[in-house]
Design a protein around this motif. Structure first.
Motif, PDB file in Angstrom:
ATOM      1  N   GLY A 246      39.042  37.178  45.527  1.00 26.39           N
ATOM      2  CA  GLY A 246      40.067  38.130  45.108  1.00 26.39           C
ATOM      3  C   GLY A 246      40.432  39.078  46.239  1.00 26.39           C
ATOM      4  O   GLY A 246      40.489  38.690  47.401  1.00 26.39           O
ATOM      5  N   ILE A 247      40.649  40.337  45.870  1.00 27.42           N
ATOM      6  CA  ILE A 247      41.063  41.357  46.833  1.00 27.42           C
ATOM      7  C   ILE A 247      40.142  42.554  46.703  1.00 27.42           C
ATOM      8  O   ILE A 247      39.852  43.009  45.591  1.00 27.42           O
ATOM      9  CB  ILE A 247      42.528  41.790  46.573  1.00 27.42           C
ATOM     10  CG1 ILE A 247      43.462  40.593  46.757  1.00 27.42           C
ATOM     11  CG2 ILE A 247      42.929  42.945  47.476  1.00 27.42           C
ATOM     12  CD1 ILE A 247      44.898  40.868  46.350  1.00 27.42           C
ATOM     13  N   ALA A 248      39.694  43.073  47.836  1.00 28.19           N
ATOM     14  CA  ALA A 248      38.860  44.276  47.849  1.00 28.19           C
ATOM     15  C   ALA A 248      39.439  45.249  48.861  1.00 28.19           C
ATOM     16  O   ALA A 248      40.198  44.871  49.764  1.00 28.19           O
ATOM     17  CB  ALA A 248      37.413  43.936  48.205  1.00 28.19           C
ATOM     18  N   ARG A 249      39.080  46.504  48.695  1.00 29.60           N
ATOM     19  CA  ARG A 249      39.494  47.549  49.626  1.00 29.60           C
ATOM     20  C   ARG A 249      38.264  48.352  50.041  1.00 29.60           C
ATOM     21  O   ARG A 249      37.370  48.597  49.230  1.00 29.60           O
ATOM     22  CB  ARG A 249      40.517  48.497  48.987  1.00 29.60           C
ATOM     23  CG  ARG A 249      41.823  47.833  48.616  1.00 29.60           C
ATOM     24  CD  ARG A 249      42.617  47.456  49.867  1.00 29.60           C
ATOM     25  NE  ARG A 249      43.931  46.943  49.532  1.00 29.60           N
ATOM     26  CZ  ARG A 249      44.261  45.662  49.565  1.00 29.60           C
ATOM     27  NH1 ARG A 249      43.375  44.751  49.874  1.00 29.60           N
ATOM     28  NH2 ARG A 249      45.484  45.272  49.290  1.00 29.60           N
ATOM     29  N   VAL A 250      38.260  48.767  51.305  1.00 32.56           N
ATOM     30  CA  VAL A 250      37.227  49.647  51.828  1.00 32.56           C
ATOM     31  C   VAL A 250      37.950  50.812  52.489  1.00 32.56           C
ATOM     32  O   VAL A 250      38.748  50.608  53.410  1.00 32.56           O
ATOM     33  CB  VAL A 250      36.321  48.923  52.852  1.00 32.56           C
ATOM     34  CG1 VAL A 250      35.306  49.885  53.436  1.00 32.56           C
ATOM     35  CG2 VAL A 250      35.631  47.723  52.215  1.00 32.56           C
ATOM     36  N   PHE A 251      37.709  52.021  52.002  1.00 30.05           N
ATOM     37  CA  PHE A 251      38.343  53.207  52.570  1.00 30.05           C
ATOM     38  C   PHE A 251      37.467  53.790  53.664  1.00 30.05           C
ATOM     39  O   PHE A 251      36.238  53.776  53.568  1.00 30.05           O
ATOM     40  CB  PHE A 251      38.565  54.265  51.491  1.00 30.05           C
ATOM     41  CG  PHE A 251      39.625  53.886  50.488  1.00 30.05           C
ATOM     42  CD1 PHE A 251      40.951  53.792  50.850  1.00 30.05           C
ATOM     43  CD2 PHE A 251      39.275  53.629  49.176  1.00 30.05           C
ATOM     44  CE1 PHE A 251      41.925  53.440  49.923  1.00 30.05           C
ATOM     45  CE2 PHE A 251      40.232  53.281  48.240  1.00 30.05           C
ATOM     46  CZ  PHE A 251      41.564  53.188  48.608  1.00 30.05           C
TER      47      PHE A 251
ATOM     48  N   LYS B  26      41.712  45.026  40.879  1.00 29.57           N
ATOM     49  CA  LYS B  26      41.984  44.239  39.670  1.00 29.57           C
ATOM     50  C   LYS B  26      43.468  44.318  39.289  1.00 29.57           C
ATOM     51  O   LYS B  26      43.925  43.599  38.427  1.00 29.57           O
ATOM     52  CB  LYS B  26      41.116  44.744  38.527  1.00 29.57           C
ATOM     53  CG  LYS B  26      39.626  44.719  38.877  1.00 29.57           C
ATOM     54  CD  LYS B  26      38.783  44.441  37.681  1.00 29.57           C
ATOM     55  CE  LYS B  26      37.311  44.504  37.905  1.00 29.57           C
ATOM     56  NZ  LYS B  26      36.732  43.852  39.021  1.00 29.57           N
ATOM     57  N   THR B  27      44.208  45.246  39.936  1.00 30.03           N
ATOM     58  CA  THR B  27      45.640  45.403  39.674  1.00 30.03           C
ATOM     59  C   THR B  27      46.372  45.470  41.010  1.00 30.03           C
ATOM     60  O   THR B  27      45.754  45.601  42.066  1.00 30.03           O
ATOM     61  CB  THR B  27      45.924  46.702  38.884  1.00 30.03           C
ATOM     62  OG1 THR B  27      45.530  47.821  39.682  1.00 30.03           O
ATOM     63  CG2 THR B  27      45.179  46.729  37.556  1.00 30.03           C
ATOM     64  N   ASP B  28      47.713  45.415  40.955  1.00 32.92           N
ATOM     65  CA  ASP B  28      48.500  45.478  42.180  1.00 32.92           C
ATOM     66  C   ASP B  28      48.384  46.829  42.878  1.00 32.92           C
ATOM     67  O   ASP B  28      48.345  46.904  44.095  1.00 32.92           O
ATOM     68  CB  ASP B  28      49.979  45.189  41.892  1.00 32.92           C
ATOM     69  CG  ASP B  28      50.224  43.719  41.610  1.00 32.92           C
ATOM     70  OD1 ASP B  28      49.345  42.894  41.943  1.00 32.92           O
ATOM     71  OD2 ASP B  28      51.290  43.394  41.057  1.00 32.92           O
ATOM     72  N   LYS B  29      48.360  47.896  42.103  1.00 29.90           N
ATOM     73  CA  LYS B  29      48.293  49.243  42.683  1.00 29.90           C
ATOM     74  C   LYS B  29      46.844  49.697  42.799  1.00 29.90           C
ATOM     75  O   LYS B  29      46.013  49.372  41.968  1.00 29.90           O
ATOM     76  CB  LYS B  29      49.075  50.237  41.828  1.00 29.90           C
ATOM     77  CG  LYS B  29      50.568  50.033  41.902  1.00 29.90           C
ATOM     78  CD  LYS B  29      51.286  51.272  41.428  1.00 29.90           C
ATOM     79  CE  LYS B  29      52.752  51.131  41.689  1.00 29.90           C
ATOM     80  NZ  LYS B  29      53.261  52.155  42.554  1.00 29.90           N
ATOM     81  N   THR B  30      46.586  50.510  43.827  1.00 30.78           N
ATOM     82  CA  THR B  30      45.255  51.093  43.983  1.00 30.78           C
ATOM     83  C   THR B  30      45.076  52.152  42.901  1.00 30.78           C
ATOM     84  O   THR B  30      45.887  53.069  42.798  1.00 30.78           O
ATOM     85  CB  THR B  30      45.109  51.738  45.372  1.00 30.78           C
ATOM     86  OG1 THR B  30      45.270  50.709  46.355  1.00 30.78           O
ATOM     87  CG2 THR B  30      43.754  52.398  45.535  1.00 30.78           C
ATOM     88  N   PRO B  31      44.031  52.024  42.082  1.00 25.61           N
ATOM     89  CA  PRO B  31      43.819  53.016  41.024  1.00 25.61           C
ATOM     90  C   PRO B  31      43.609  54.413  41.604  1.00 25.61           C
ATOM     91  O   PRO B  31      42.877  54.578  42.591  1.00 25.61           O
ATOM     92  CB  PRO B  31      42.548  52.529  40.329  1.00 25.61           C
ATOM     93  CG  PRO B  31      42.474  51.071  40.648  1.00 25.61           C
ATOM     94  CD  PRO B  31      43.061  50.935  42.024  1.00 25.61           C
TER      95      PRO B  31
END
Length: 119
Positions: free
Chosen positions: A69-74, A92-97
């Motif tokens: 899937g897709i993950a983000r690391v800030f 889990k969605t298109d926009k970053t929560p």
């Protein structure tokens, strides 16, 4: 190859538990994270799209896409060419929560306040 002499940035984590979370990510995400973090140590925090994106006020996101899937690391940067990993999550969605951004921004503020008090 001049790998060690070419490294000009240092990557740290805002907490040991965050480092453990990242190391426990699914293999595809972890592989991409390790590859991109190696590049950031050499080229700096802004690898450009599609790998990294500036989120404003000094906050960046590392954009990980893998079979899982897709993950983000800030992350953010501090004086002395340091990259501080702040937060990670699997999208889990298109926009970053907003909740995920809030956590990252709060941790960035804590890191910067701690750094200001030391100098």
């Amino acid at each position: 190859m001049c790998y060690n002499s070419c490294i000009s940035w240092t990557i740290t984590y805002c907490s040991e538990s965050l480092q453990e979370e990242i190391l426990a990510m699914p293999a595809g995400f972890l592989g991409r994270f390790l590859r991109y973090s190696d590049r950031m140590e050499v080229y700096g925090p802004d690898l450009g799209m599609p790998h990294t994106r500036a989120m404003g006020d000094g906050l960046f996101e590392l954009r990980l896409k893998a079979a899982e899937g897709i993950a983000r690391v800030f992350y953010c940067t501090t004086v002395g060419k340091k990259i501080v990993i702040l937060h990670q999550f699997i999208k889990k969605t298109d926009k970053t929560p907003p909740k995920e951004l809030t956590i990252a921004r709060r941790r960035m503020k804590e890191i910067r306040n701690a750094h200001t008090q030391r100098t």
